[in-house]
Scaffold this motif. Structure first.
Motif, PDB file in Angstrom:
ATOM      1  N   UNK A  41      11.020  10.368   2.890  1.00  0.00           N
ATOM      2  CA  UNK A  41       9.626   9.958   2.799  1.00  0.00           C
ATOM      3  C   UNK A  41       8.729  11.150   3.100  1.00  0.00           C
ATOM      4  N   UNK A  42       7.514  11.094   2.551  1.00  0.00           N
ATOM      5  CA  UNK A  42       6.480  12.051   2.925  1.00  0.00           C
ATOM      6  C   UNK A  42       5.220  11.288   3.307  1.00  0.00           C
ATOM      7  N   UNK A  43       4.553  11.816   4.336  1.00  0.00           N
ATOM      8  CA  UNK A  43       3.269  11.226   4.733  1.00  0.00           C
ATOM      9  C   UNK A  43       2.190  12.290   4.600  1.00  0.00           C
ATOM     10  N   UNK A  44       1.129  11.931   3.871  1.00  0.00           N
ATOM     11  CA  UNK A  44       0.036  12.854   3.603  1.00  0.00           C
ATOM     12  C   UNK A  44      -1.182  12.491   4.458  1.00  0.00           C
ATOM     13  N   UNK A  45      -1.793  13.512   5.069  1.00  0.00           N
ATOM     14  CA  UNK A  45      -3.073  13.302   5.740  1.00  0.00           C
ATOM     15  C   UNK A  45      -3.980  14.500   5.466  1.00  0.00           C
ATOM     16  N   UNK A  46      -5.286  14.247   5.417  1.00  0.00           N
ATOM     17  CA  UNK A  46      -6.258  15.301   5.172  1.00  0.00           C
ATOM     18  C   UNK A  46      -7.385  15.184   6.178  1.00  0.00           C
ATOM     19  N   UNK A  47      -8.152  16.277   6.302  1.00  0.00           N
ATOM     20  CA  UNK A  47      -9.125  16.373   7.387  1.00  0.00           C
ATOM     21  C   UNK A  47     -10.582  16.276   6.955  1.00  0.00           C
ATOM     22  N   UNK A  82       0.775  -1.230   0.000  1.00  0.00           N
ATOM     23  CA  UNK A  82       0.000   0.000   0.000  1.00  0.00           C
ATOM     24  C   UNK A  82       0.805   1.277   0.000  1.00  0.00           C
ATOM     25  N   UNK A  83       2.130   1.185   0.179  1.00  0.00           N
ATOM     26  CA  UNK A  83       2.993   2.366   0.198  1.00  0.00           C
ATOM     27  C   UNK A  83       3.385   2.729  -1.229  1.00  0.00           C
ATOM     28  N   UNK A  84       3.447   4.022  -1.515  1.00  0.00           N
ATOM     29  CA  UNK A  84       3.747   4.508  -2.855  1.00  0.00           C
ATOM     30  C   UNK A  84       5.207   4.958  -2.959  1.00  0.00           C
ATOM     31  N   UNK A  85       5.651   5.171  -4.187  1.00  0.00           N
ATOM     32  CA  UNK A  85       6.989   5.718  -4.417  1.00  0.00           C
ATOM     33  C   UNK A  85       6.934   6.656  -5.615  1.00  0.00           C
ATOM     34  N   UNK A  86       7.332   7.906  -5.404  1.00  0.00           N
ATOM     35  CA  UNK A  86       7.460   8.829  -6.530  1.00  0.00           C
ATOM     36  C   UNK A  86       8.865   8.751  -7.119  1.00  0.00           C
ATOM     37  N   UNK A  87       9.810   8.232  -6.333  1.00  0.00           N
ATOM     38  CA  UNK A  87      11.145   7.939  -6.848  1.00  0.00           C
ATOM     39  C   UNK A  87      11.659   6.667  -6.189  1.00  0.00           C
ATOM     40  N   UNK A  88      12.054   5.728  -7.024  1.00  0.00           N
ATOM     41  CA  UNK A  88      12.567   4.457  -6.547  1.00  0.00           C
ATOM     42  C   UNK A  88      13.651   4.015  -7.522  1.00  0.00           C
ATOM     43  N   UNK A  89      14.750   3.489  -6.996  1.00  0.00           N
ATOM     44  CA  UNK A  89      15.826   2.982  -7.837  1.00  0.00           C
ATOM     45  C   UNK A  89      16.019   1.485  -7.590  1.00  0.00           C
ATOM     46  N   UNK A 116       4.717   7.933   1.089  1.00  0.00           N
ATOM     47  CA  UNK A 116       5.402   7.969  -0.204  1.00  0.00           C
ATOM     48  C   UNK A 116       6.916   7.995   0.011  1.00  0.00           C
ATOM     49  N   UNK A 117       7.630   7.127  -0.678  1.00  0.00           N
ATOM     50  CA  UNK A 117       9.075   7.273  -0.795  1.00  0.00           C
ATOM     51  C   UNK A 117       9.299   8.281  -1.911  1.00  0.00           C
ATOM     52  N   UNK A 118       9.986   9.394  -1.598  1.00  0.00           N
ATOM     53  CA  UNK A 118      10.043  10.494  -2.561  1.00  0.00           C
ATOM     54  C   UNK A 118      11.440  10.794  -3.086  1.00  0.00           C
ATOM     55  N   UNK A 119      12.484  10.324  -2.410  1.00  0.00           N
ATOM     56  CA  UNK A 119      13.831  10.641  -2.889  1.00  0.00           C
ATOM     57  C   UNK A 119      14.844   9.657  -2.328  1.00  0.00           C
ATOM     58  N   UNK A 120      15.811   9.278  -3.162  1.00  0.00           N
ATOM     59  CA  UNK A 120      16.954   8.467  -2.755  1.00  0.00           C
ATOM     60  C   UNK A 120      18.189   9.148  -3.318  1.00  0.00           C
ATOM     61  N   UNK A 121      19.196   9.310  -2.493  1.00  0.00           N
ATOM     62  CA  UNK A 121      20.402  10.012  -2.919  1.00  0.00           C
ATOM     63  C   UNK A 121      21.587   9.051  -3.006  1.00  0.00           C
ATOM     64  N   UNK A 122      22.388   9.234  -4.064  1.00  0.00           N
ATOM     65  CA  UNK A 122      23.602   8.473  -4.288  1.00  0.00           C
ATOM     66  C   UNK A 122      24.732   9.442  -4.618  1.00  0.00           C
ATOM     67  N   UNK A 123      25.943   9.142  -4.205  1.00  0.00           N
ATOM     68  CA  UNK A 123      27.062  10.036  -4.532  1.00  0.00           C
ATOM     69  C   UNK A 123      27.385  10.060  -6.022  1.00  0.00           C
ATOM     70  N   UNK A 124      26.945   9.055  -6.764  1.00  0.00           N
ATOM     71  CA  UNK A 124      27.288   8.961  -8.182  1.00  0.00           C
ATOM     72  C   UNK A 124      26.102   9.286  -9.100  1.00  0.00           C
ATOM     73  N   UNK A 125      24.997   9.810  -8.541  1.00  0.00           N
ATOM     74  CA  UNK A 125      23.837  10.166  -9.352  1.00  0.00           C
ATOM     75  C   UNK A 125      23.444  11.605  -9.059  1.00  0.00           C
ATOM     76  N   UNK A 126      23.228  12.372 -10.114  1.00  0.00           N
ATOM     77  CA  UNK A 126      22.727  13.729  -9.980  1.00  0.00           C
ATOM     78  C   UNK A 126      21.252  13.743 -10.330  1.00  0.00           C
TER      79      UNK A 126
END
Length: 248
Positions: A111-117, A53-60, A237-247
């Motif tokens: 990660x980001x977590x979204x909630x609404x009211x 059920x978890x989403x990813x806007x960026x995944x490697x 949502x998983x939103x970002x992953x950082x690597x030293x060799x990727x811009x």
């Protein structure tokens, strides 16, 4: 030759990233598409394991291909996307060094977590509907305490295969959006269920069920039963992953 593949996915209908016998997963769909496209058995390895059920806007993920020109592989995005369900989208494929590793090579994740009211049919499976009032300022004050600790055993599922529960959190904060909140957290690594357990605990602060200072006591206890309940997966949502060799 080793390649990195960048993708995004809606996790609603998947039993998480990692292939398993009891349900369809993102990795299973991706490996099947890669195997079909390149006509050789491909097994990818992801940057982490998102839960059902978890989403990813960026995944490697990385995978290895034998005896194919680099251009053939890197220019296959359209073909691979045609083999995937609409809920998975490949963004790019690029060659990396033979030692590059999607999981162990990452230096940070966010990660980001979204909630609404208020009830909103267009946010079903995209955000958690929270019925009640929350003290935004207190939750943000409590979130800042996370930056003072490294052992987050209290927010981890038990009986995991990790050697350590230490993580270095560099950002943790809520922001107000129209009709809801977004919690953003960044660290060098995360434990299983960690983000959802953190949000559940900070919700207790926002509801005034516990005081800000009690968050420190919960972390110091290293006991999962002292923390709050895990919030629903739909808002994560998983939103970002950082690597030293990727811009990015």
């Amino acid at each position: 030759m080793r390649y990195f593949i960048e993708l995004s996915y809606d996790g609603t209908d998947f039993h998480g990233w990692q292939t398993q016998p009891n349900g369809i997963t993102v990795q299973e769909c991706l490996d099947k598409a890669l195997t079909t496209c390149f006509r050789q058995n491909i097994i990818s390895l992801g940057c982490g394991r998102t839960d059902a059920g978890v989403h990813a806007t960026q995944f490697y993920a990385h995978f290895d291909v034998v005896d194919l020109p680099e251009a053939t592989v890197t220019n296959s995005v359209t073909n691979i996307n045609s083999l995937l369900p609409y809920t998975i989208a490949v963004k790019r494929i690029f060659a990396v060094g033979d030692e590059a590793h999607a999981r162990f090579g990452a230096t940070a994740r966010a990660y980001r977590y979204h909630l609404h009211f208020e009830k909103d049919p267009f946010k079903i499976n995209r955000s958690w509907l929270y019925k009640g009032e929350l003290n935004f300022d207190k939750m943000n004050q409590a979130a800042q305490l996370l930056l003072n600790f490294t052992d987050f055993s209290c927010f981890s599922k038990s009986k995991t295969q990790t050697f350590t529960n230490n993580c270095k959190i560099t950002k943790a904060s809520f922001e107000k959006i129209d009709g809801g909140l977004i919690f953003t957290i960044k660290a060098d690594r995360f434990l299983r269920n960690m983000v959802r357990a953190i949000v559940g605990t900070l919700i207790l602060v926002g509801k005034r069920d516990i005081e800000i200072e009690e968050v420190e006591q919960i972390i110091e206890s290293k006991n999962r039963s002292n923390a709050g309940q895990s919030v629903p997966a739909c808002g994560l949502y998983l939103v970002a992953i950082e690597y030293p060799f990727i811009s990015n």
